[in-house]
Design an enzyme around this catalytic site. Structure first.
Site, mmCIF file in Angstrom:
data_model
loop_
_atom_site.group_PDB
_atom_site.id
_atom_site.type_symbol
_atom_site.label_atom_id
_atom_site.label_comp_id
_atom_site.label_asym_id
_atom_site.label_seq_id
_atom_site.Cartn_x
_atom_site.Cartn_y
_atom_site.Cartn_z
ATOM 1 N N GLU A 184 -23.931 -15.419 16.348
ATOM 2 C CA GLU A 184 -23.479 -14.982 17.677
ATOM 3 C C GLU A 184 -22.543 -13.779 17.651
ATOM 4 O O GLU A 184 -22.318 -13.149 18.669
ATOM 5 C CB GLU A 184 -22.797 -16.136 18.434
ATOM 6 C CG GLU A 184 -21.476 -16.523 17.836
ATOM 7 C CD GLU A 184 -20.441 -16.960 18.875
ATOM 8 O OE1 GLU A 184 -20.797 -17.194 20.026
ATOM 9 O OE2 GLU A 184 -19.265 -17.057 18.488
ATOM 10 N N HIS A 214 -20.709 -16.445 22.428
ATOM 11 C CA HIS A 214 -21.124 -15.038 22.503
ATOM 12 C C HIS A 214 -22.643 -14.858 22.434
ATOM 13 O O HIS A 214 -23.124 -13.730 22.325
ATOM 14 C CB HIS A 214 -20.463 -14.226 21.390
ATOM 15 C CG HIS A 214 -18.983 -14.082 21.573
ATOM 16 N ND1 HIS A 214 -18.435 -13.423 22.644
ATOM 17 C CD2 HIS A 214 -17.935 -14.546 20.831
ATOM 18 C CE1 HIS A 214 -17.107 -13.462 22.560
ATOM 19 N NE2 HIS A 214 -16.782 -14.155 21.483
HETATM 20 FE FE FE2 Z 1 -17.694 -18.188 19.067
#
Ligand code: FE2
Length: 270
Positions: free
Chosen positions: A39, A68
């Protein structure tokens, strides 16, 4: 089966050390399958199609996510439909993608599960209740080998998941804080570590240039974190030997860009 899990890959330095070292480690440790949290792999925020392809070519088999996951939204939407990429399963209904994938490793089924905690995270469904239903469903389908990447800020949430699911899943490995914890253990056949720690820059602040975190800490004002172009990096991963749903042996590898000597720590077996 022997699987490896790499914690949060942060930006170009994280991708580079994986490119430099992962193939050799797979060979050295006879690793059958590699999971990694991606991520933060693109500029520290999200995952692009290009960087995903690059990581898959380096020997990673599946990428998990977290808060994210959708930072590079259009790329992520394409990845979730076309590539072995997961996002936390407990995102509310209607969000594209999935946080569960069942794969075959050495003729055995392995379920990879990605969940996200609640404290200081986007508004997701309760991961503990979500996991209860999910693990029961996987067991009903005859799947014993279950790996969970629990992406959470609070160590207490990670411990709660461990207490709830030891003896019922093969491994629970924490991600998100970027700081590796020294508590790798096997308890009733379930491997557990609170956080694997980042793969990327190790001489800054959670893989980011130190200036903005210092500015934020000293002023209370916000600003954008940046991944340094050059830094001292580290590759960190856990290796898990799973037989019949139970982890029987586990160890953690820390490999530093500036040293030929890796630090290998065996799991404590309860
Ligand atoms: Fe994270």
């Amino acid at each position: 089966m022997r699987i490896a899990f790499i914690g949060d890959i942060v930006g170009r330095p994280g991708r580079k050390i994986i490119k430099d070292k992962l193939h050799a480690f797979k060979k050295e440790f006879n690793i059958d399958f590699v999971i990694a949290n991606g991520e933060n792999a693109s500029h520290g925020f999200g995952l692009t199609v290009k960087n995903c392809d690059e990581l898959l070519k380096c020997g990673i088999d599946i990428l998990t996510g977290g808060n994210h996951s959708f930072d590079k939204k259009s790329d992520m939407l394409a990845l979730l439909e076309t590539k072995p990429v997961l996002r936390p399963d407990n995102y509310p209904e209607g969000v594209l993608g999935s946080g569960v994938r069942v794969v075959m490793v050495n003729d055995e089924k392995l379920a990879i599960v990605n969940l996200m905690g609640m404290y200081s995270m986007p508004h997701v469904e309760n991961p503990f209740n979500w996991a209860s239903k999910l693990v029961e469903k996987l067991h009903n389908e005859g799947i014993k080998n279950i790996f969970i990447d629990f992406h959470a800020e609070a160590t207490s949430e990670k411990r709660v998941l461990h207490m709830m699911f030891k003896n019922r899943v093969s491994a629970i490995c924490g991600t998100h804080t970027h700081i590796g914890t020294d508590d790798l253990q096997i308890d009733e056949g379930t491997a557990y570590v609170t956080d694997v720690g980042l793969t990327g820059c190790r001489d800054n602040v959670i893989g980011m240039e130190k200036e903005m975190p210092i500015y934020r800490a000293t002023t209370g004002l916000n600003g954008h974190f940046k991944v340094p172009n050059a830094c001292k990096s580290i590759l960190q991963f856990v290796v898990l030997d799973i037989i019949d749903g139970k982890t029987i042996e586990a160890f953690k590898v820390k490999s530093y860009c500036s040293s030929h000597e890796d630090v290998i720590t065996k799991a404590f077996v309860e």
